[in-house]
Every structure is written in structure tokens, then in C-alpha cells.
Design a protein around this motif. Structure first.
Motif, PDB file in Angstrom:
ATOM      1  N   SER A 345       0.840  -1.197   0.000  1.00  0.00           N
ATOM      2  CA  SER A 345       0.000   0.000   0.000  1.00  0.00           C
ATOM      3  C   SER A 345       0.875   1.247   0.000  1.00  0.00           C
ATOM      4  N   LEU A 346       0.322   2.317  -0.562  1.00  0.00           N
ATOM      5  CA  LEU A 346       1.023   3.591  -0.656  1.00  0.00           C
ATOM      6  C   LEU A 346       0.044   4.732  -0.418  1.00  0.00           C
ATOM      7  N   LEU A 347       0.558   5.822   0.156  1.00  0.00           N
ATOM      8  CA  LEU A 347      -0.221   7.045   0.324  1.00  0.00           C
ATOM      9  C   LEU A 347       0.728   8.227   0.205  1.00  0.00           C
ATOM     10  N   SER A 348       0.323   9.232  -0.558  1.00  0.00           N
ATOM     11  CA  SER A 348       1.085  10.462  -0.665  1.00  0.00           C
ATOM     12  C   SER A 348       0.236  11.599  -0.124  1.00  0.00           C
ATOM     13  N   VAL A 349       0.759  12.290   0.900  1.00  0.00           N
ATOM     14  CA  VAL A 349       0.021  13.402   1.501  1.00  0.00           C
ATOM     15  C   VAL A 349       1.002  14.369   2.147  1.00  0.00           C
ATOM     16  N   ARG A 350       0.791  15.658   1.880  1.00  0.00           N
ATOM     17  CA  ARG A 350       1.612  16.725   2.476  1.00  0.00           C
ATOM     18  C   ARG A 350       3.114  16.466   2.293  1.00  0.00           C
ATOM     19  N   ASP A 351       3.507  16.156   1.079  1.00  0.00           N
ATOM     20  CA  ASP A 351       4.916  15.941   0.729  1.00  0.00           C
ATOM     21  C   ASP A 351       5.558  14.767   1.457  1.00  0.00           C
ATOM     22  N   LYS A 352       4.745  13.892   1.996  1.00  0.00           N
ATOM     23  CA  LYS A 352       5.254  12.685   2.643  1.00  0.00           C
ATOM     24  C   LYS A 352       4.667  11.457   1.957  1.00  0.00           C
ATOM     25  N   ILE A 353       5.464  10.403   1.886  1.00  0.00           N
ATOM     26  CA  ILE A 353       5.025   9.141   1.306  1.00  0.00           C
ATOM     27  C   ILE A 353       4.936   8.110   2.415  1.00  0.00           C
ATOM     28  N   TYR A 354       3.785   7.470   2.527  1.00  0.00           N
ATOM     29  CA  TYR A 354       3.582   6.416   3.526  1.00  0.00           C
ATOM     30  C   TYR A 354       3.576   5.071   2.806  1.00  0.00           C
ATOM     31  N   ILE A 355       4.342   4.128   3.356  1.00  0.00           N
ATOM     32  CA  ILE A 355       4.585   2.850   2.703  1.00  0.00           C
ATOM     33  C   ILE A 355       4.138   1.716   3.612  1.00  0.00           C
ATOM     34  N   GLY A 356       3.189   0.910   3.159  1.00  0.00           N
ATOM     35  CA  GLY A 356       2.724  -0.247   3.909  1.00  0.00           C
ATOM     36  C   GLY A 356       3.343  -1.521   3.365  1.00  0.00           C
ATOM     37  N   LEU A 357       3.988  -2.284   4.238  1.00  0.00           N
ATOM     38  CA  LEU A 357       4.744  -3.449   3.801  1.00  0.00           C
ATOM     39  C   LEU A 357       4.032  -4.754   4.116  1.00  0.00           C
ATOM     40  N   ASP A 358       4.545  -5.800   3.487  1.00  0.00           N
ATOM     41  CA  ASP A 358       3.968  -7.134   3.610  1.00  0.00           C
ATOM     42  C   ASP A 358       4.097  -7.699   5.027  1.00  0.00           C
ATOM     43  N   ASN A 359       5.050  -7.206   5.805  1.00  0.00           N
ATOM     44  CA  ASN A 359       5.232  -7.709   7.171  1.00  0.00           C
ATOM     45  C   ASN A 359       4.468  -6.897   8.207  1.00  0.00           C
ATOM     46  N   GLY A 360       3.644  -5.936   7.763  1.00  0.00           N
ATOM     47  CA  GLY A 360       2.826  -5.152   8.678  1.00  0.00           C
ATOM     48  C   GLY A 360       3.439  -3.839   9.103  1.00  0.00           C
ATOM     49  N   GLU A 361       4.657  -3.553   8.671  1.00  0.00           N
ATOM     50  CA  GLU A 361       5.284  -2.294   9.044  1.00  0.00           C
ATOM     51  C   GLU A 361       4.788  -1.157   8.165  1.00  0.00           C
ATOM     52  N   ILE A 362       4.775   0.052   8.744  1.00  0.00           N
ATOM     53  CA  ILE A 362       4.471   1.248   7.973  1.00  0.00           C
ATOM     54  C   ILE A 362       5.641   2.206   8.117  1.00  0.00           C
ATOM     55  N   TRP A 363       6.108   2.704   6.958  1.00  0.00           N
ATOM     56  CA  TRP A 363       7.218   3.636   6.921  1.00  0.00           C
ATOM     57  C   TRP A 363       6.745   4.966   6.359  1.00  0.00           C
ATOM     58  N   ARG A 364       7.492   6.023   6.722  1.00  0.00           N
ATOM     59  CA  ARG A 364       7.224   7.362   6.185  1.00  0.00           C
ATOM     60  C   ARG A 364       8.502   7.888   5.538  1.00  0.00           C
ATOM     61  N   ALA A 365       8.368   8.446   4.326  1.00  0.00           N
ATOM     62  CA  ALA A 365       9.530   8.934   3.589  1.00  0.00           C
ATOM     63  C   ALA A 365       9.235  10.316   3.020  1.00  0.00           C
ATOM     64  N   ASN A 366      10.295  11.052   2.705  1.00  0.00           N
ATOM     65  CA  ASN A 366      10.107  12.300   1.989  1.00  0.00           C
ATOM     66  C   ASN A 366       9.911  12.001   0.506  1.00  0.00           C
ATOM     67  N   ALA A 367       9.658  13.040  -0.278  1.00  0.00           N
ATOM     68  CA  ALA A 367       9.281  12.843  -1.675  1.00  0.00           C
ATOM     69  C   ALA A 367      10.371  12.167  -2.490  1.00  0.00           C
ATOM     70  N   ASN A 368      11.617  12.342  -2.110  1.00  0.00           N
ATOM     71  CA  ASN A 368      12.728  11.749  -2.861  1.00  0.00           C
ATOM     72  C   ASN A 368      13.259  10.469  -2.226  1.00  0.00           C
ATOM     73  N   PHE A 369      12.611  10.015  -1.181  1.00  0.00           N
ATOM     74  CA  PHE A 369      12.993   8.786  -0.477  1.00  0.00           C
ATOM     75  C   PHE A 369      14.429   8.843   0.062  1.00  0.00           C
ATOM     76  N   THR A 370      14.880  10.055   0.398  1.00  0.00           N
ATOM     77  CA  THR A 370      16.207  10.182   0.998  1.00  0.00           C
ATOM     78  C   THR A 370      16.148  10.135   2.519  1.00  0.00           C
ATOM     79  N   ASP A 371      14.947  10.252   3.064  1.00  0.00           N
ATOM     80  CA  ASP A 371      14.763  10.207   4.517  1.00  0.00           C
ATOM     81  C   ASP A 371      13.589   9.283   4.813  1.00  0.00           C
ATOM     82  N   ILE A 372      13.856   8.136   5.417  1.00  0.00           N
ATOM     83  CA  ILE A 372      12.821   7.138   5.675  1.00  0.00           C
ATOM     84  C   ILE A 372      12.828   6.784   7.153  1.00  0.00           C
TER      85      ILE A 372
END
Length: 405
Positions: A345-372
Motif C-alpha cells: 500500500s502507498l499514500l502520498s500526503v503533504r509531501d510525505k510518502i507512507y509505505i505499507g509493507l507485507d510484514n505489517g510495518e508502515i514507513w514514512r519517507a520524503n518525496a525523494n525517499f532520501t529520509d525514511i
């Protein structure tokens, strides 16, 4: 108040807080979200239970068990809940889920009409029927248009963006469908199947089964370029007539099995006028009702590439993502190597990208994925992420819902 009484009060408050949430009881099969009225989550699960859950307190505000006609997709529009059914019918539910009315019925088109993807926006219904048929229905004009994605055995993701539908297939293909002309263009193939999609500005993010994220750019002129148009005067009226006569009674029969009452207004929804647009005959498989809007195979460029190194980022997000640009003909893409887990799963909101993974973790990244960073973990794969004001809501395949601030 003595210490013992005070302790008892805190204990009771703890019990109330601990039970204050949504308890999953079956795997989720379909879901949707509306930001209206404080946020509403619609879930349909493997126990044939349909629920509307308040996002503020994670408590069901309405629920109903369906006896027949499996729900295969859900969508909100202005707070109204629509459902695509396995029978090829799209219905709109009442607020309490006790009644529904038919919005569209394509069950007589002579193909597998299971509604697998559904979006209702701008007064129009967009849906994928069966394995690869894309439908656009304008209820106010009683106009139905359809296109077949040639060569796709099953649609994986479908997003409406900038006057077009961006569609990916389980064969790794990426398609662009012009919603005005219904022209289908095959943009190319990714290196892995896209399991999730999100819009970020004018671009699309595709979460891949390989643990990568593809950021895809499309040219603005491709949204507006006219192509083959169907003349209503020469469109196949036979298919329209079959929609006029057959679906309503069948749909009412299916509705009664679930205890629903078909609304009298359904006639106007199903009874398409003679100006309804259905593409010309081109395929026996579609019962001679739908055209084979063949995708432009000259753009079928294989975008797979040799991987350099894949970072194993199961539990430790890292900004050291490998990036590679791909620009074959019409498709401009950047591939970010994020994890060795599937991106569900993916969500883009307010210049942040939220990433839902197969193991149940959720990550937050900046638009260029340089900060996760890692926000937290659900007990099962995160299949959807929603934004509700300042809150991020995650839904896992086992029905668990968590809110992250």
C-alpha cells in the motif's frame, strides 16, 4: 478520594480505553474511506460482513451480513457508499446499510463481469469488470463506455488521475486510458508487478512486489490527445437494449436474497437511452458487445533491468536507496529500491510518502525517499493507508485498524 478508590477509577478508565477500538474477526476483502463526517472506513470481510466504521473511535456505526452476491470492490463518493458485486452490478447503499439501489448493471454483457476495481468521482462511475474491461458510466447522461485492455489477463491496480486512468496488470504492464476518447495505450512493462498505487502531484507512485517504488511521469498532452471516438449514431444499440430489458429484474432478485429492496429509481439508472455509447463489435469473447480497444503494442517496452544491490530493510529503514531513471519512449520513471518486502500500500500526503509493507510495518519517507523512518507495525500486511486530517489510518489484511499520529 482515597488512594484505593483513585486506583480503581484509573483501572476502569484503562479498561474502557483498552476496549475502545475495532476488533477484527475475518480477513478484509474490500475497503474504502471517506473523509466526510469525521472519517468513515468501509470494510467487507471474508465472513460476508459489511461494516462502516467511524475513524474517530474505530467503532462500527453500521453493519450488515450479506447472504449472497459477494462484494468485490467498494468506493465512497460524497459520503455515499458504492459497492461492486461479483454479479456485475454496482449498487449504492443507504447510510444504515439496510437498503440499496442499483447504480449500474452490466451483468448481461456476456463476460466475467465481477467488478474488481471501483471509483466514483465527479458524478461518474469508473470500474474494472472481469479481468480487463474498463467501464465509464455517466448516470446523468445514461452513457456507458467501455474498453478492453488487450493482453492483460488481470488488472492489478487502477487509479483515476488527470483525466485518465492509470492501470497496471499482473503481467507487469502499465496502461494509460484516456477517459474522453477511451483510447488505451500500453506504456511498457515494469520489472515487477505493481501491488499498490498513489498519486503524488502530477505523477504516479507504484509499489512493486520486488520492494521497489516506481515514480512514473506522464506527458500532459497525452491526457488531452483525442484518438478514436465512437459515434453514438453508429454504436451498437443491441447491447444497450439488452441492458434495458434484462438486468433490472435479475438485480432485484439478487437484492431480495440479501433482504434489500431495489429502489424504484433503478429503472432510470439501468434503462440506458439510445444515445448510450457502447463500443463497436470486435470480439466474440465479449458477447459482441464490447470493442477490443487494442493497446498500442509498439510502446510495449520491457522496463525490467539488472538490479545492482537490494538493501534488506525489513525493520530498519534507510535513506541509502538505489535510484535508477528509466525513459523508454513515452514512459518516464524512476525506480527506488526500498526494501526486500512487497509494498502492499502507498499514500502520498503533504509531501510525505507512507509505505505499507507485507510484514505489517508502515514507513514514512520524503518525496525523494532520501529520509525514511519506521512509524510502527501492524500484526499483518498493510493493504491500505488513509489520511484523516492529521491522522494516518492503516488497514491490515486480517482486519486490524491502527491510527498513527
Amino acid at each position: 478520594m482515597n488512594p484505593r478508590t483513585l486506583a480503581s477509577v484509573f483501572y476502569l478508565l484503562f479498561l474502557v480505553a483498552a476496549s475502545y477500538g475495532f476488533e477484527p474477526n475475518a480477513d478484509v476483502k474490500s475497503y474504502a474511506f471517506s473523509e466526510l463526517n469525521g472519517g468513515k472506513i468501509a470494510l467487507y470481510d471474508a465472513a460476508n460482513e459489511l461494516k462502516i466504521i467511524d475513524a474517530a473511535n474505530l467503532r462500527p456505526s453500521a453493519q450488515r451480513t450479506l447472504a449472497a452476491d459477494e462484494i468485490t470492490s467498494l468506493a465512497f463518493d460524497a459520503g455515499e457508499l458504492y459497492a461492486g458485486l461479483s454479479s456485475g452490478i454496482i449498487v449504492k447503499f443507504s447510510k444504515d446499510l439496510n437498503s440499496r439501489e442499483i447504480a449500474l448493471d452490466v451483468s448481461s454483457l456476456g463476460l466475467d463481469t465481477r467488478i474488481t476495481h471501483l471509483s466514483v468521482t465527479g458524478g461518474k462511475i469508473y470500474a474494472v469488470a472481469g479481468e480487463n474491461i474498463f467501464l465509464v458510466y455517466d448516470p446523468s447522461a445514461k452513457k456507458l463506455s467501455a474498453a478492453r485492455l488487450s493482453g492483460v489477463y488481470r488488472v492489478a491496480t487502477c487509479k483515476i488521475i488527470n483525466g485518465a486512468a492509470v492501470i497496471t496488470g499482473w503481467d507487469r504492464s502499465v496502461f494509460r486510458l484516456n477517459l474522453t476518447s477511451m483510447e488505451v495505450k500500453n506504456q511498457g512493462k515494469l520489472g515487477a508487478v505493481a501491488l499498490s498505487a498513489a498519486q503524488t502531484g502530477q505523477d504516479m507512485l507504484l509499489g512493486l512486489a520486488s520492494g521497489e517504488i516506481a515514480s512514473v511521469k506522464f506527458k500532459d498532452e497525452e491526457n488531452l490527445a483525442p484518438s478514436e471516438r465512437i459515434d453514438p449514431k453508429t454504436a451498437q444499440i443491441g447491447a444497450v437494449n439488452s441492458l434495458n430489458k434484462k438486468p433490472l429484474n435479475a438485480a432485484k432478485g439478487k437484492a431480495s436474497q440479501d433482504g434489500f429492496k431495489a429502489n424504484a429509481a433503478d429503472k432510470t439508472d439501468v434503462n440506458l437511452s439510445q444515445n448510450a455509447v457502447l463500443p463497436q463489435v470486435c470480439s466474440d469473447k465479449l458477447g459482441a458487445n464490447l470493442t477490443d480497444k487494442t493497446a498500442k503494442n509498439e510502446a510495449d517496452v520491457n522496463l525490467s533491468r539488472k538490479k545492482t544491490s537490494v538493501n534488506s530493510l525489513d525493520t530498519k529503514p534507510s535513506a541509502n536507496t538505489n535510484t535508477r531513471e528509466i525513459a523508454p519512449k513515452s514512459l518516464n520513471a524512476k525506480i527506488y529500491e526500498i526494501s526486500n518486502l512487497r509494498i502492499k500500500s502507498l499514500l502520498s500526503v503533504r509531501d510525505k510518502i507512507y509505505i505499507g509493507l507485507d510484514n505489517g510495518e508502515i514507513w514514512r519517507a520524503n518525496a525523494n525517499f532520501t529520509d525514511i523512518e519506521r512509524l510502527g507495525k501492524n500484526s499483518d500486511a498493510i493493504i491500505s493507508i488513509f489520511n484523516n486530517n492529521e491522522d494516518i489510518i492503516t488497514v491490515s489484511i486480517n482486519g486490524e485498524i491502527k491510527i498513527y499520529k
